[in-house]
Design a protein around this motif. Structure first.
Motif, PDB file in Angstrom:
ATOM      1  N   ARG A  48       3.639   0.130  -9.071  1.00  0.00           N
ATOM      2  CA  ARG A  48       2.451  -0.727  -9.134  1.00  0.00           C
ATOM      3  C   ARG A  48       2.826  -2.028  -9.826  1.00  0.00           C
ATOM      4  O   ARG A  48       3.310  -2.013 -10.957  1.00  0.00           O
ATOM      5  N   ALA A  91       0.839  -1.211   0.000  1.00  0.00           N
ATOM      6  CA  ALA A  91       0.000   0.000   0.000  1.00  0.00           C
ATOM      7  C   ALA A  91       0.872   1.258   0.000  1.00  0.00           C
ATOM      8  O   ALA A  91       0.573   2.229  -0.696  1.00  0.00           O
ATOM      9  N   TYR A 100       2.410   1.791  -3.558  1.00  0.00           N
ATOM     10  CA  TYR A 100       1.472   1.635  -4.687  1.00  0.00           C
ATOM     11  C   TYR A 100       1.575   2.767  -5.712  1.00  0.00           C
ATOM     12  O   TYR A 100       1.580   2.517  -6.908  1.00  0.00           O
ATOM     13  N   ARG A 101       1.669   3.989  -5.283  1.00  0.00           N
ATOM     14  CA  ARG A 101       1.712   5.129  -6.224  1.00  0.00           C
ATOM     15  C   ARG A 101       3.052   5.192  -6.972  1.00  0.00           C
ATOM     16  O   ARG A 101       3.117   5.658  -8.100  1.00  0.00           O
ATOM     17  N   ARG A 102       4.123   4.723  -6.341  1.00  0.00           N
ATOM     18  CA  ARG A 102       5.444   4.783  -6.965  1.00  0.00           C
ATOM     19  C   ARG A 102       5.776   3.551  -7.788  1.00  0.00           C
ATOM     20  O   ARG A 102       6.525   3.634  -8.755  1.00  0.00           O
TER      21      ARG A 102
END
Length: 195
Positions: free
Chosen positions: A44, A37, A40-42
């Motif tokens: 995926r 989590a 996740y943005r950096r």
């Protein structure tokens, strides 16, 4: 998948066989979920890898609830087929090689210049064996620190070669994942690039 995992975690917390063992077995799944989590943005992962991680987390959660040596379905398999032991622990260690193999493969292919081939496979298997050995050392440390309280966590079921079997199953799991899923994984990686 996250909601289903949370529900499984809540179920496993209700009257597990042993709360100490539950914490030890479930901890990697919880830490892994938090880590995924957080990144996740950096970074995926592919849906294939997330699905495999989810399945591995479920194996850990179920093992935490019953203990690996007493998982009811595998007790039934043991009794029905006259096996020497409950093999749920072996499934867990196979997954300990199988799932990290695809995680490591994805990271190496996406974050390095390494391409498919022998070196990639060698590094994947080496990392998976290192993870397995590290886990066995953690089991050893817990056993030394807590004595008999760690017996359910160790899940040796009287097998003096349990540690070696655990690492062998992780090796087999890693090789199986690379052999069976590399092609499918490549397709998922291509789909991820096009998004």
């Amino acid at each position: 998948m996250l909601v289903l995992l949370a529900l499984a975690l809540m179920w496993s917390l209700i009257r597990p066989a042993d709360y100490f063992t539950w914490i030890l077995e479930v901890f990697p799944a919880v830490i892994g979920t938090v880590l995924l989590a957080a990144i996740y943005r950096r970074f995926r992962f592919t849906n294939l890898v997330y699905t495999l991680i989810w399945l591995h987390a479920l194996i850990l959660i179920v093992g935490g609830h019953y203990t690996y040596a007493e998982m009811p379905l595998f007790n039934w398999i043991r009794d029905t087929f006259g096996l020497e032991r409950n093999y749920y622990d072996r499934l867990g260690h196979f997954a300990q090689g199988f799932v990290p193999a695809l995680i490591v493969r994805e990271v190496l292919l996406r974050k390095t210049t390494l391409g498919s081939g022998g070196w990639l496979t060698f590094l994947i298997v080496s990392v998976c064996l290192a993870i397995s050995a590290a886990y066995e050392l953690i089991e050893f440390a817990v056993a030394k620190a807590t004595g008999t309280a760690a017996e359910a966590f160790l899940g040796t079921q009287g097998d003096v070669w349990d540690t070696q079997w655990d690492m062998l199953l992780a090796l087999i799991g890693a090789l199986t994942a690379v052999i069976l899923l590399s092609g499918v994984h490549n397709k998922h990686l291509k789909q991820l690039k096009h998004k």
